[in-house]
Design an enzyme around this catalytic site. Sequence first.
Site, PDB file in Angstrom:
ATOM      1  N   TYR A  64     -13.181  -8.248 -10.538  1.00  0.00           N
ATOM      2  CA  TYR A  64     -11.900  -7.924 -10.257  1.00  0.00           C
ATOM      3  C   TYR A  64     -11.742  -6.546 -11.139  1.00  0.00           C
ATOM      4  O   TYR A  64     -11.224  -5.643 -10.709  1.00  0.00           O
ATOM      5  CB  TYR A  64     -10.830  -8.917 -10.748  1.00  0.00           C
ATOM      6  CG  TYR A  64      -9.388  -8.335 -10.873  1.00  0.00           C
ATOM      7  CD1 TYR A  64      -8.745  -8.331  -9.612  1.00  0.00           C
ATOM      8  CD2 TYR A  64      -8.798  -7.829 -11.889  1.00  0.00           C
ATOM      9  CE1 TYR A  64      -7.516  -7.831  -9.602  1.00  0.00           C
ATOM     10  CE2 TYR A  64      -7.319  -7.482 -11.894  1.00  0.00           C
ATOM     11  CZ  TYR A  64      -6.866  -7.397 -10.633  1.00  0.00           C
ATOM     12  OH  TYR A  64      -5.478  -6.921 -10.348  1.00  0.00           O
ATOM     13  N   SER A 100       1.114  -5.027 -17.943  1.00  0.00           N
ATOM     14  CA  SER A 100       1.375  -5.245 -16.439  1.00  0.00           C
ATOM     15  C   SER A 100       2.515  -6.113 -16.109  1.00  0.00           C
ATOM     16  O   SER A 100       2.723  -7.176 -16.482  1.00  0.00           O
ATOM     17  CB  SER A 100      -0.003  -5.243 -15.914  1.00  0.00           C
ATOM     18  OG  SER A 100       0.209  -5.653 -14.471  1.00  0.00           O
ATOM     19  N   GLN A 143       4.833  -1.834 -17.482  1.00  0.00           N
ATOM     20  CA  GLN A 143       4.834  -1.234 -16.382  1.00  0.00           C
ATOM     21  C   GLN A 143       5.313  -2.086 -15.081  1.00  0.00           C
ATOM     22  O   GLN A 143       5.159  -3.376 -15.218  1.00  0.00           O
ATOM     23  CB  GLN A 143       3.147  -1.277 -16.037  1.00  0.00           C
ATOM     24  CG  GLN A 143       2.885  -0.915 -14.778  1.00  0.00           C
ATOM     25  CD  GLN A 143       2.680  -1.964 -13.590  1.00  0.00           C
ATOM     26  OE1 GLN A 143       2.402  -3.075 -14.062  1.00  0.00           O
ATOM     27  NE2 GLN A 143       2.792  -1.642 -12.250  1.00  0.00           N
ATOM     28  N   TYR A 173       6.093  -2.788 -11.057  1.00  0.00           N
ATOM     29  CA  TYR A 173       6.078  -2.816  -9.493  1.00  0.00           C
ATOM     30  C   TYR A 173       7.192  -2.830  -8.855  1.00  0.00           C
ATOM     31  O   TYR A 173       8.036  -3.872  -9.416  1.00  0.00           O
ATOM     32  CB  TYR A 173       4.829  -3.633  -9.006  1.00  0.00           C
ATOM     33  CG  TYR A 173       3.367  -3.376  -9.348  1.00  0.00           C
ATOM     34  CD1 TYR A 173       2.848  -2.281  -9.000  1.00  0.00           C
ATOM     35  CD2 TYR A 173       2.831  -4.346 -10.026  1.00  0.00           C
ATOM     36  CE1 TYR A 173       1.593  -2.022  -9.204  1.00  0.00           C
ATOM     37  CE2 TYR A 173       1.483  -4.174 -10.400  1.00  0.00           C
ATOM     38  CZ  TYR A 173       0.859  -2.849 -10.107  1.00  0.00           C
ATOM     39  OH  TYR A 173      -0.354  -2.612 -10.179  1.00  0.00           O
ATOM     40  N   THR A 213       4.983   2.290 -11.271  1.00  0.00           N
ATOM     41  CA  THR A 213       3.761   2.571 -10.552  1.00  0.00           C
ATOM     42  C   THR A 213       4.095   2.590  -9.306  1.00  0.00           C
ATOM     43  O   THR A 213       4.813   1.789  -8.256  1.00  0.00           O
ATOM     44  CB  THR A 213       2.856   1.395 -10.591  1.00  0.00           C
ATOM     45  OG1 THR A 213       2.211   1.194 -11.889  1.00  0.00           O
ATOM     46  CG2 THR A 213       1.491   1.452  -9.667  1.00  0.00           C
ATOM     47  N   ARG A 246     -10.173  -4.430  -1.401  1.00  0.00           N
ATOM     48  CA  ARG A 246     -11.315  -4.682  -2.367  1.00  0.00           C
ATOM     49  C   ARG A 246     -12.233  -5.680  -1.934  1.00  0.00           C
ATOM     50  O   ARG A 246     -11.704  -6.737  -2.226  1.00  0.00           O
ATOM     51  CB  ARG A 246     -10.533  -4.846  -3.715  1.00  0.00           C
ATOM     52  CG  ARG A 246      -9.531  -3.833  -4.222  1.00  0.00           C
ATOM     53  CD  ARG A 246      -8.531  -3.978  -5.317  1.00  0.00           C
ATOM     54  NE  ARG A 246      -7.530  -3.069  -5.204  1.00  0.00           N
ATOM     55  CZ  ARG A 246      -6.312  -3.548  -6.083  1.00  0.00           C
ATOM     56  NH1 ARG A 246      -6.150  -4.574  -6.846  1.00  0.00           N
ATOM     57  NH2 ARG A 246      -5.650  -2.451  -6.214  1.00  0.00           N
ATOM     58  N   LYS A 277       3.701   6.645 -12.587  1.00  0.00           N
ATOM     59  CA  LYS A 277       2.156   6.520 -12.444  1.00  0.00           C
ATOM     60  C   LYS A 277       1.751   6.473 -10.980  1.00  0.00           C
ATOM     61  O   LYS A 277       2.417   5.856 -10.160  1.00  0.00           O
ATOM     62  CB  LYS A 277       1.797   5.251 -13.207  1.00  0.00           C
ATOM     63  CG  LYS A 277       0.122   4.994 -13.136  1.00  0.00           C
ATOM     64  CD  LYS A 277      -0.136   3.589 -14.029  1.00  0.00           C
ATOM     65  CE  LYS A 277      -1.636   3.300 -14.095  1.00  0.00           C
ATOM     66  NZ  LYS A 277      -2.110   2.662 -12.689  1.00  0.00           N
ATOM     67  N   HIS A 318      -5.377   4.752  -9.190  1.00  0.00           N
ATOM     68  CA  HIS A 318      -5.310   3.147  -9.524  1.00  0.00           C
ATOM     69  C   HIS A 318      -6.898   2.719  -9.812  1.00  0.00           C
ATOM     70  O   HIS A 318      -7.217   1.683  -9.414  1.00  0.00           O
ATOM     71  CB  HIS A 318      -4.748   2.534  -8.378  1.00  0.00           C
ATOM     72  CG  HIS A 318      -4.055   1.277  -8.815  1.00  0.00           C
ATOM     73  ND1 HIS A 318      -2.813   1.257  -8.826  1.00  0.00           N
ATOM     74  CD2 HIS A 318      -4.555   0.056  -9.000  1.00  0.00           C
ATOM     75  CE1 HIS A 318      -2.221   0.170  -9.064  1.00  0.00           C
ATOM     76  NE2 HIS A 318      -3.278  -0.528  -9.353  1.00  0.00           N
ATOM     77  N   ARG A 353      -8.844   2.042  -6.853  1.00  0.00           N
ATOM     78  CA  ARG A 353      -8.749   0.615  -6.264  1.00  0.00           C
ATOM     79  C   ARG A 353      -7.719   0.738  -5.154  1.00  0.00           C
ATOM     80  O   ARG A 353      -7.363  -0.526  -4.446  1.00  0.00           O
ATOM     81  CB  ARG A 353      -8.252  -0.071  -7.627  1.00  0.00           C
ATOM     82  CG  ARG A 353      -9.020  -0.611  -8.382  1.00  0.00           C
ATOM     83  CD  ARG A 353      -8.522  -1.173  -9.381  1.00  0.00           C
ATOM     84  NE  ARG A 353      -7.964  -2.548  -9.408  1.00  0.00           N
ATOM     85  CZ  ARG A 353      -8.498  -3.571  -9.588  1.00  0.00           C
ATOM     86  NH1 ARG A 353      -9.941  -3.733  -9.535  1.00  0.00           N
ATOM     87  NH2 ARG A 353      -7.904  -4.730  -9.156  1.00  0.00           N
TER      88      ARG A 353
END
Length: 393
Positions: free
Chosen positions: A28, A110, A131, A133, A159, A168, A255, A279, A282
């Site tokens: 990961y 995060s 951070q 989202y 972000t 991924r 970001k 990122h 990713r």
Amino acid sequence: MTKLDKLLTIDELMAEARRRVPKQFFDYADSGAWTESTYRQNTEDFKKIFLKQKVAVNMEGRSLATMFGGQAAAMPVALAPTGLTGMQCADGEIKAARAAEKFGVPFTLSTMSICSIEDVAENTSKPFWFQLYMMRDRAFIERLIDRAKAAKCSKLVLTMDLQILGQRHKDLRNGMSAPPKFTPKFIFEMARKPRWAMQMLGTKRHSFRNIVGHVEGGGDLSSLSQWTASQFDPSLSWKEVAWVKERFGGEVIVKGVLDPEDAKAAVAHGADGVIVSNHGGRQLDGAPSSIRVLPEIVDAVGKDTEVYLDSGIRSGQDVLKAMALGAKGTFIGRAFLYGLGAGGEAGVTRALEILRREMDITMALCGERDVRNIGAHNLYSVDLPPRRLPGQN
């Protein structure tokens, strides 16, 4: 001398982490989207930048100390927000935050962390960054911002490049989840990594604690997984920057910027800083490396705001190369995750020590005594062709 002390590079920390961390969680951290071409370019492009050696200069009294986001830092490096950090090592976010605090560099937590905002605040003594989202459940986002304020987080990193999750392949093949599903394959992995398993048994933190208990149905793991998968907001727009900034009441750094026009839009909508980032390779596979586009973004907005770089840093030389091309500081993600997997808090400290020593030696050999003086004059050449095609603006 400990085993960690004998590890001299970030790559050696990575090899040790691979031995200690179950495959799905190591993968990961160590994976990119699709073919992983952008992930590879993030590091490969640093090798195309050449430093200028200087001799017969006074190298005494060197200093890596700088200002990072308005606060004093021991060196121009911050720990980037990384999801599932607490699955590399039990209570990973707490351990990484403590290491950063003791070392004197910023730590960023995060949204998708295993340890919660409150967990980290209770186990550290200085403000950290958070951070965010943007998700569809705006009431949850409001509460999350308020929790960051209550924890006295000094900056908020918004972000912008995860409106939709990049594909991924390693995660899909490994069936990656937090907490992990106890499949025969994973049970075998735990048997091979007993130290990791015993540490995990000793903590209650195994899932997304910023979310569990804070959303409807968040206590049920299947509901939580479904909720998370459906929450990233494809309708995200620049107007959210001003909304987040007003709610937070402090500085907001954007970001996930790779384009000068996006950088200008971020600043126009109130961003107090921009992080050039793909990122970690990713998201959009085939996108340029962060270091490749850094100079044009610095040219576009560097006079108006501070520009930082994330993605691809694996050495102290990489940090200095980014500074020479205009970055005010750099963020490390995988570099500290490898340290965390290799040795917990001490491993993160070791990663920071490695970067510091590499920076100090390189700076001296470039004829500089103060990292704040690093600039384009320290580069011999940059073998990175312009990103834009002829005829493009």
